[in-house]
Design a protein around this motif. Structure first.
Motif, PDB file in Angstrom:
ATOM      1  N   ALA A   8       8.181   3.642 -15.594  1.00 24.27           N
ATOM      2  CA  ALA A   8       8.502   4.859 -14.856  1.00 24.27           C
ATOM      3  C   ALA A   8       9.969   4.801 -14.474  1.00 24.27           C
ATOM      4  CB  ALA A   8       7.637   4.966 -13.603  1.00 24.27           C
ATOM      5  N   ASP A   9      10.578   5.965 -14.327  1.00 27.76           N
ATOM      6  CA  ASP A   9      11.994   6.006 -13.945  1.00 27.76           C
ATOM      7  C   ASP A   9      12.205   5.562 -12.507  1.00 27.76           C
ATOM      8  OD1 ASP A   9      12.809   6.824 -16.471  1.00 27.76           O
ATOM      9  OD2 ASP A   9      12.565   8.946 -15.975  1.00 27.76           O
ATOM     10  N   GLU A  10      11.248   5.860 -11.632  1.00 25.34           N
ATOM     11  CA  GLU A  10      11.353   5.469 -10.230  1.00 25.34           C
ATOM     12  C   GLU A  10      10.078   4.762  -9.816  1.00 25.34           C
ATOM     13  OE1 GLU A  10      12.685   8.235  -7.299  1.00 25.34           O
ATOM     14  OE2 GLU A  10      13.816   9.367  -8.780  1.00 25.34           O
ATOM     15  N   LYS A  11      10.236   3.730  -8.997  1.00 24.94           N
ATOM     16  CA  LYS A  11       9.098   3.001  -8.456  1.00 24.94           C
ATOM     17  C   LYS A  11       9.375   2.733  -6.989  1.00 24.94           C
ATOM     18  CE  LYS A  11       8.086   0.702 -12.831  1.00 24.94           C
ATOM     19  NZ  LYS A  11       7.804  -0.587 -13.482  1.00 24.94           N
ATOM     20  N   GLU A  12       8.539   3.320  -6.123  1.00 25.82           N
ATOM     21  CA  GLU A  12       8.684   3.119  -4.675  1.00 25.82           C
ATOM     22  C   GLU A  12       7.763   1.993  -4.246  1.00 25.82           C
ATOM     23  OE1 GLU A  12       7.879   6.699  -2.553  1.00 25.82           O
ATOM     24  OE2 GLU A  12       9.280   7.860  -3.748  1.00 25.82           O
ATOM     25  N   SER A  13       8.298   0.962  -3.726  1.00 27.55           N
ATOM     26  CA  SER A  13       7.572  -0.200  -3.214  1.00 27.55           C
ATOM     27  C   SER A  13       6.666  -0.831  -4.271  1.00 27.55           C
ATOM     28  CB  SER A  13       6.778   0.130  -1.961  1.00 27.55           C
ATOM     29  OG  SER A  13       5.639   0.886  -2.267  1.00 27.55           O
ATOM     30  N   SER A  14       6.366  -2.073  -4.075  1.00 23.42           N
ATOM     31  CA  SER A  14       5.511  -2.792  -5.011  1.00 23.42           C
ATOM     32  C   SER A  14       4.661  -3.804  -4.271  1.00 23.42           C
ATOM     33  CB  SER A  14       6.344  -3.531  -6.064  1.00 23.42           C
ATOM     34  OG  SER A  14       6.852  -2.629  -6.997  1.00 23.42           O
ATOM     35  N   ILE A  15       3.425  -3.860  -4.690  1.00 23.19           N
ATOM     36  CA  ILE A  15       2.469  -4.854  -4.199  1.00 23.19           C
ATOM     37  C   ILE A  15       1.889  -5.507  -5.437  1.00 23.19           C
ATOM     38  CG2 ILE A  15       0.305  -5.207  -2.965  1.00 23.19           C
ATOM     39  CD1 ILE A  15       0.947  -2.628  -1.407  1.00 23.19           C
ATOM     40  N   MET A  16       1.834  -6.808  -5.434  1.00 22.52           N
ATOM     41  CA  MET A  16       1.327  -7.544  -6.587  1.00 22.52           C
ATOM     42  C   MET A  16      -0.162  -7.284  -6.792  1.00 22.52           C
ATOM     43  SD  MET A  16       2.262  -9.855  -8.930  1.00 22.52           S
ATOM     44  CE  MET A  16       3.671 -10.680  -8.256  1.00 22.52           C
ATOM     45  N   ILE A  17      -0.544  -6.989  -8.027  1.00 24.73           N
ATOM     46  CA  ILE A  17      -1.965  -6.903  -8.374  1.00 24.73           C
ATOM     47  C   ILE A  17      -2.468  -8.324  -8.544  1.00 24.73           C
ATOM     48  CG2 ILE A  17      -3.664  -6.216 -10.108  1.00 24.73           C
ATOM     49  CD1 ILE A  17      -1.846  -3.949 -10.936  1.00 24.73           C
ATOM     50  N   THR A  18      -3.446  -8.693  -7.730  1.00 26.05           N
ATOM     51  CA  THR A  18      -4.076 -10.000  -7.860  1.00 26.05           C
ATOM     52  C   THR A  18      -5.588  -9.789  -7.790  1.00 26.05           C
ATOM     53  OG1 THR A  18      -4.139 -10.416  -5.482  1.00 26.05           O
ATOM     54  CG2 THR A  18      -2.156 -11.157  -6.666  1.00 26.05           C
ATOM     55  N   PRO A  19      -6.359 -10.705  -8.326  1.00 21.45           N
ATOM     56  CA  PRO A  19      -7.813 -10.578  -8.213  1.00 21.45           C
ATOM     57  C   PRO A  19      -8.269 -10.473  -6.750  1.00 21.45           C
ATOM     58  CG  PRO A  19      -7.271 -12.253  -9.829  1.00 21.45           C
ATOM     59  CD  PRO A  19      -5.979 -11.852  -9.155  1.00 21.45           C
ATOM     60  N   GLU A  20      -7.623 -11.223  -5.879  1.00 27.89           N
ATOM     61  CA  GLU A  20      -7.977 -11.185  -4.465  1.00 27.89           C
ATOM     62  C   GLU A  20      -7.689  -9.817  -3.848  1.00 27.89           C
ATOM     63  OE1 GLU A  20      -7.257 -15.174  -5.934  1.00 27.89           O
ATOM     64  OE2 GLU A  20      -5.829 -13.513  -5.808  1.00 27.89           O
ATOM     65  N   ARG A  21      -6.561  -9.234  -4.205  1.00 30.64           N
ATOM     66  CA  ARG A  21      -6.211  -7.918  -3.661  1.00 30.64           C
ATOM     67  C   ARG A  21      -7.174  -6.858  -4.180  1.00 30.64           C
ATOM     68  NH1 ARG A  21      -0.939  -8.072  -3.462  1.00 30.64           N
ATOM     69  NH2 ARG A  21      -1.092  -8.576  -1.285  1.00 30.64           N
ATOM     70  N   ILE A  22      -7.537  -6.934  -5.442  1.00 31.89           N
ATOM     71  CA  ILE A  22      -8.500  -5.979  -5.998  1.00 31.89           C
ATOM     72  C   ILE A  22      -9.835  -6.116  -5.269  1.00 31.89           C
ATOM     73  CG2 ILE A  22      -9.861  -5.388  -8.050  1.00 31.89           C
ATOM     74  CD1 ILE A  22      -7.330  -6.150  -9.709  1.00 31.89           C
ATOM     75  N   ASP A  23     -10.297  -7.355  -5.051  1.00 36.34           N
ATOM     76  CA  ASP A  23     -11.554  -7.577  -4.325  1.00 36.34           C
ATOM     77  C   ASP A  23     -11.491  -7.010  -2.908  1.00 36.34           C
ATOM     78  OD1 ASP A  23     -12.792  -8.827  -6.475  1.00 36.34           O
ATOM     79  OD2 ASP A  23     -12.338 -10.857  -5.761  1.00 36.34           O
ATOM     80  N   THR A  24     -10.362  -7.221  -2.248  1.00 35.50           N
ATOM     81  CA  THR A  24     -10.194  -6.706  -0.885  1.00 35.50           C
ATOM     82  C   THR A  24     -10.252  -5.185  -0.871  1.00 35.50           C
ATOM     83  OG1 THR A  24      -8.874  -8.615  -0.230  1.00 35.50           O
ATOM     84  CG2 THR A  24      -8.618  -6.617   1.097  1.00 35.50           C
ATOM     85  N   LEU A  25      -9.570  -4.549  -1.814  1.00 31.87           N
ATOM     86  CA  LEU A  25      -9.572  -3.085  -1.866  1.00 31.87           C
ATOM     87  C   LEU A  25     -10.955  -2.545  -2.205  1.00 31.87           C
ATOM     88  CD1 LEU A  25      -6.127  -2.485  -3.578  1.00 31.87           C
ATOM     89  CD2 LEU A  25      -6.754  -1.969  -1.215  1.00 31.87           C
ATOM     90  N   LEU A  26     -11.646  -3.199  -3.131  1.00 26.24           N
ATOM     91  CA  LEU A  26     -13.011  -2.788  -3.447  1.00 26.24           C
ATOM     92  C   LEU A  26     -13.894  -2.861  -2.204  1.00 26.24           C
ATOM     93  CD1 LEU A  26     -13.643  -4.398  -6.949  1.00 26.24           C
ATOM     94  CD2 LEU A  26     -13.986  -1.986  -6.349  1.00 26.24           C
ATOM     95  N   GLN A  27     -13.777  -3.945  -1.478  1.00 21.89           N
ATOM     96  CA  GLN A  27     -14.569  -4.120  -0.261  1.00 21.89           C
ATOM     97  C   GLN A  27     -14.234  -3.032   0.765  1.00 21.89           C
ATOM     98  OE1 GLN A  27     -14.165  -7.990   1.547  1.00 21.89           O
ATOM     99  NE2 GLN A  27     -15.446  -7.440   3.289  1.00 21.89           N
ATOM    100  N   MET A  28     -12.943  -2.738   0.919  1.00 21.49           N
ATOM    101  CA  MET A  28     -12.523  -1.711   1.874  1.00 21.49           C
ATOM    102  C   MET A  28     -13.108  -0.349   1.518  1.00 21.49           C
ATOM    103  SD  MET A  28      -8.518  -2.734   2.493  1.00 21.49           S
ATOM    104  CE  MET A  28      -8.140  -1.120   3.152  1.00 21.49           C
ATOM    105  N   VAL A  29     -13.029   0.014   0.247  1.00 23.87           N
ATOM    106  CA  VAL A  29     -13.545   1.321  -0.175  1.00 23.87           C
ATOM    107  C   VAL A  29     -15.063   1.364  -0.021  1.00 23.87           C
ATOM    108  CG1 VAL A  29     -13.763   2.947  -2.089  1.00 23.87           C
ATOM    109  CG2 VAL A  29     -11.600   1.751  -1.731  1.00 23.87           C
ATOM    110  N   GLU A  30     -15.735   0.306  -0.453  1.00 24.47           N
ATOM    111  CA  GLU A  30     -17.195   0.262  -0.366  1.00 24.47           C
ATOM    112  C   GLU A  30     -17.668   0.343   1.090  1.00 24.47           C
ATOM    113  OE1 GLU A  30     -19.678  -1.116  -2.937  1.00 24.47           O
ATOM    114  OE2 GLU A  30     -18.292  -0.981  -4.606  1.00 24.47           O
TER     115      GLU A  30
END
Length: 108
Positions: A8-30
Motif C-alpha cells: 500500500a502507498d500509505e500505512k498508518e501504525s503497525s502491530i505485528m501479526i503473531t499467533p498469540e495476537r490472533i488468539d487474543t483477538l479471536l477470544q475478544m470477538v467471541e
C-alpha cells in the motif's frame, strides 16, 4: 495488523501479526459478540489467519479498513512477497525476522 503482509502507498501504525495476537483477538470477538457489529467478518478473517491462510490478506485489509471508517488512503493493492515482508519487519519493528519467528523463517 496486516500492514507487514500488504502493499500500500500509505500505512498508518503497525502491530505485528503473531499467533498469540490472533488468539487474543479471536477470544475478544467471541466473548463480546454482542458488541461487534461486524463480528462474523472479523471471525472469518481471524480464523483464516489462525490457519495461516493469508491468500486474501490484501482484500481482508481493505474490507476491515472500510468497516472501521478509514479513508481511501492506505488501500492495499497487493500482497507483499516474503522478502518485502521481512524488510518491513526489520524497518518498522527494528527486529530481525529470527527474533520474531525463531530460527525457521516462517512469516505468517
Amino acid at each position: 495488523m496486516s500492514h507487514k503482509k500488504i502493499i500500500a502507498d500509505e500505512k498508518e501504525s503497525s502491530i505485528m501479526i503473531t499467533p498469540e495476537r490472533i488468539d487474543t483477538l479471536l477470544q475478544m470477538v467471541e466473548e463480546n459478540k454482542d458488541v461487534y457489529e461486524h463480528r462474523e467478518q472479523y471471525l472469518d478473517v481471524l480464523n483464516r489467519w489462525k490457519l495461516g491462510d493469508f491468500s486474501s490478506v490484501d482484500q481482508d485489509h481493505n474490507d476491515l479498513w472500510f468497516l472501521q471508517g478509514s479513508k481511501q488512503d492506505g488501500i492495499a493493492y497487493g500482497i507483499a512477497t516474503k522478502e518485502q515482508e521481512i524488510g518491513y519487519i526489520f524497518r518498522v519493528f527494528a527486529k530481525e525476522v529470527v527474533e520474531v519467528f525463531g530460527s525457521s523463517i516462517h512469516t505468517n
